[in-house]
Design a protein around this motif. Structure first.
Motif, PDB file in Angstrom:
ATOM      1  N   THR A   8      96.350  94.874  57.389  1.00 38.54           N
ATOM      2  CA  THR A   8      95.837  93.518  57.629  1.00 38.54           C
ATOM      3  C   THR A   8      96.659  92.799  58.686  1.00 38.54           C
ATOM      4  O   THR A   8      96.115  92.116  59.562  1.00 38.54           O
ATOM      5  CB  THR A   8      95.843  92.703  56.326  1.00 38.54           C
ATOM      6  OG1 THR A   8      95.050  93.381  55.343  1.00 38.54           O
ATOM      7  CG2 THR A   8      95.277  91.300  56.554  1.00 38.54           C
ATOM      8  N   ILE A   9      97.981  92.950  58.607  1.00 41.88           N
ATOM      9  CA  ILE A   9      98.873  92.326  59.596  1.00 41.88           C
ATOM     10  C   ILE A   9      98.543  92.832  60.996  1.00 41.88           C
ATOM     11  O   ILE A   9      98.478  92.053  61.954  1.00 41.88           O
ATOM     12  CB  ILE A   9     100.353  92.609  59.252  1.00 41.88           C
ATOM     13  CG1 ILE A   9     100.771  91.836  57.989  1.00 41.88           C
ATOM     14  CG2 ILE A   9     101.266  92.241  60.429  1.00 41.88           C
ATOM     15  CD1 ILE A   9     102.150  92.190  57.477  1.00 41.88           C
ATOM     16  N   ARG A  10      98.313  94.106  61.119  1.00 40.09           N
ATOM     17  CA  ARG A  10      98.025  94.691  62.429  1.00 40.09           C
ATOM     18  C   ARG A  10      96.681  94.201  62.984  1.00 40.09           C
ATOM     19  O   ARG A  10      96.565  93.907  64.186  1.00 40.09           O
ATOM     20  CB  ARG A  10      98.057  96.221  62.340  1.00 40.09           C
ATOM     21  CG  ARG A  10      99.442  96.747  61.976  1.00 40.09           C
ATOM     22  CD  ARG A  10      99.529  98.262  62.016  1.00 40.09           C
ATOM     23  NE  ARG A  10     100.841  98.693  61.532  1.00 40.09           N
ATOM     24  CZ  ARG A  10     101.285  99.943  61.557  1.00 40.09           C
ATOM     25  NH1 ARG A  10     100.519 100.905  62.066  1.00 40.09           N
ATOM     26  NH2 ARG A  10     102.481 100.239  61.094  1.00 40.09           N
ATOM     27  N   ILE A  11      95.684  94.098  62.140  1.00 42.29           N
ATOM     28  CA  ILE A  11      94.384  93.598  62.575  1.00 42.29           C
ATOM     29  C   ILE A  11      94.491  92.135  63.012  1.00 42.29           C
ATOM     30  O   ILE A  11      93.981  91.736  64.072  1.00 42.29           O
ATOM     31  CB  ILE A  11      93.329  93.735  61.458  1.00 42.29           C
ATOM     32  CG1 ILE A  11      92.996  95.213  61.210  1.00 42.29           C
ATOM     33  CG2 ILE A  11      92.067  92.950  61.806  1.00 42.29           C
ATOM     34  CD1 ILE A  11      92.280  95.882  62.374  1.00 42.29           C
ATOM     35  N   LEU A  12      95.175  91.315  62.199  1.00 40.92           N
ATOM     36  CA  LEU A  12      95.324  89.896  62.530  1.00 40.92           C
ATOM     37  C   LEU A  12      96.130  89.698  63.812  1.00 40.92           C
ATOM     38  O   LEU A  12      95.811  88.836  64.634  1.00 40.92           O
ATOM     39  CB  LEU A  12      95.991  89.147  61.360  1.00 40.92           C
ATOM     40  CG  LEU A  12      95.159  89.032  60.078  1.00 40.92           C
ATOM     41  CD1 LEU A  12      95.973  88.342  58.987  1.00 40.92           C
ATOM     42  CD2 LEU A  12      93.865  88.276  60.351  1.00 40.92           C
ATOM     43  N   LEU A  13      97.160  90.519  63.995  1.00 40.99           N
ATOM     44  CA  LEU A  13      97.977  90.414  65.203  1.00 40.99           C
ATOM     45  C   LEU A  13      97.156  90.794  66.440  1.00 40.99           C
ATOM     46  O   LEU A  13      97.307  90.182  67.504  1.00 40.99           O
ATOM     47  CB  LEU A  13      99.207  91.314  65.088  1.00 40.99           C
ATOM     48  CG  LEU A  13     100.221  91.226  66.241  1.00 40.99           C
ATOM     49  CD1 LEU A  13     100.759  89.809  66.385  1.00 40.99           C
ATOM     50  CD2 LEU A  13     101.373  92.210  66.010  1.00 40.99           C
ATOM     51  N   SER A  14      96.273  91.782  66.295  1.00 38.90           N
ATOM     52  CA  SER A  14      95.422  92.169  67.426  1.00 38.90           C
ATOM     53  C   SER A  14      94.476  91.035  67.805  1.00 38.90           C
ATOM     54  O   SER A  14      94.199  90.813  68.995  1.00 38.90           O
ATOM     55  CB  SER A  14      94.621  93.427  67.084  1.00 38.90           C
ATOM     56  OG  SER A  14      93.608  93.156  66.129  1.00 38.90           O
ATOM     57  N   ILE A  15      93.993  90.297  66.816  1.00 45.56           N
ATOM     58  CA  ILE A  15      93.114  89.156  67.092  1.00 45.56           C
ATOM     59  C   ILE A  15      93.883  88.066  67.837  1.00 45.56           C
ATOM     60  O   ILE A  15      93.386  87.473  68.800  1.00 45.56           O
ATOM     61  CB  ILE A  15      92.538  88.592  65.770  1.00 45.56           C
ATOM     62  CG1 ILE A  15      91.589  89.619  65.145  1.00 45.56           C
ATOM     63  CG2 ILE A  15      91.816  87.268  66.006  1.00 45.56           C
ATOM     64  CD1 ILE A  15      91.120  89.245  63.750  1.00 45.56           C
ATOM     65  N   ILE A  16      95.120  87.819  67.420  1.00 47.40           N
ATOM     66  CA  ILE A  16      95.935  86.765  68.040  1.00 47.40           C
ATOM     67  C   ILE A  16      96.287  87.133  69.486  1.00 47.40           C
ATOM     68  O   ILE A  16      96.077  86.343  70.415  1.00 47.40           O
ATOM     69  CB  ILE A  16      97.222  86.527  67.225  1.00 47.40           C
ATOM     70  CG1 ILE A  16      96.871  85.937  65.857  1.00 47.40           C
ATOM     71  CG2 ILE A  16      98.170  85.592  67.979  1.00 47.40           C
ATOM     72  CD1 ILE A  16      98.048  85.882  64.895  1.00 47.40           C
ATOM     73  N   LEU A  17      96.811  88.347  69.686  1.00 48.74           N
ATOM     74  CA  LEU A  17      97.247  88.743  71.026  1.00 48.74           C
ATOM     75  C   LEU A  17      96.060  88.936  71.973  1.00 48.74           C
ATOM     76  O   LEU A  17      96.114  88.533  73.137  1.00 48.74           O
ATOM     77  CB  LEU A  17      98.087  90.022  70.951  1.00 48.74           C
ATOM     78  CG  LEU A  17      99.386  89.925  70.136  1.00 48.74           C
ATOM     79  CD1 LEU A  17     100.199  91.207  70.281  1.00 48.74           C
ATOM     80  CD2 LEU A  17     100.217  88.727  70.557  1.00 48.74           C
TER      81      LEU A  17
END
Length: 227
Positions: A8-17
């Motif tokens: 989940t952290i990786r998916i959310l970080l991809s959305i942010i970046l």
């Protein structure tokens, strides 16, 4: 195997970046903007996560390279990037946006593998390059860029021969030219000029404007690219 929290952290970080880069493209009115860059980055992250999942799932049972699926993102994103590139006369538009789509895809892969530091650092550098380097480039390279002479004249063989005669008379090659015919019976001739001084540029324009059929003459940077 990755936990749900880590995934989940990786998916959310991809959305942010991806959103950070996409926001800059959206702000300057490019067709591939916020949503496109978010989806590309998130999709790349998902691809890497699937690759890792398959590797853990079948580890020891078969020879599986976790980079095989994700590697297709690098080549596959080229089709999406190509759709943003447009040639309008001497100007190429969309190269920078195509590049941001490609690099956002690699950021997504980087996030998917868990290399957070490089992903965040790269995003910060990309945002800096997009926001400030274009102004810096124009200031530094303005005097060193070759130019394109754009001539608009009435569509007739005599006017074209007159224009060609003047250009040949001042030793300007007609090898790299582009002719565009419009519905109002006019022709736009775009020709790359060698690096010449401003006085000669002025003389060329004045001579061309003496031709009755010539409606418009201007000089543009032949290395002009639209982000």
């Amino acid at each position: 195997m990755l936990s749900r929290k880590e995934a989940t952290i990786r998916i959310l970080l991809s959305i942010i970046l991806g959103g950070i880069v996409g926001f800059e493209r959206e702000k300057v009115g490019k067709p591939a903007g916020l949503r496109t860059h978010i989806l590309v980055c998130m999709g790349s992250t998902m691809t890497m996560l699937v690759s890792l999942f398959m590797f853990y799932q079948f580890q020891g049972k078969t020879n599986l390279d976790p980079a095989r699926i994700s590697a297709q993102v690098i080549s596959g994103i080229g089709f999406l990037g190509a759709g943003t590139i447009i040639l309008e006369g001497p100007t190429v538009k969309g190269l920078t946006t195509a590049a941001t789509l490609w690099v956002v895809a690699t950021i997504g892969l980087t996030i998917g593998i868990g290399f957070y530091y490089i992903a965040i650092l790269s995003t910060a550098i990309i945002f800096l390059v997009l926001g400030t380097f274009s102004k810096f480039e124009n200031i530094i390279l303005k005097k060193h860029r070759a130019k394109t002479l754009v001539i608009v004249f009435k569509n007739s063989s005599s006017s074209l021969s007159k224009v060609a005669s003047i250009l040949k008379g001042i030793n300007i090659s007609l090898n790299e030219t582009q002719l565009d015919f419009s519905e109002d019976s006019s022709v736009t001739l775009s020709i790359k000029l060698p690096k010449i001084n401003s006085k000669l540029e002025k003389n060329i324009i004045e001579e061309l404007l003496y031709i009755n059929d010539v409606e418009y003459v201007t000089l543009q940077n032949s290395s002009k690219y639209e982000n």
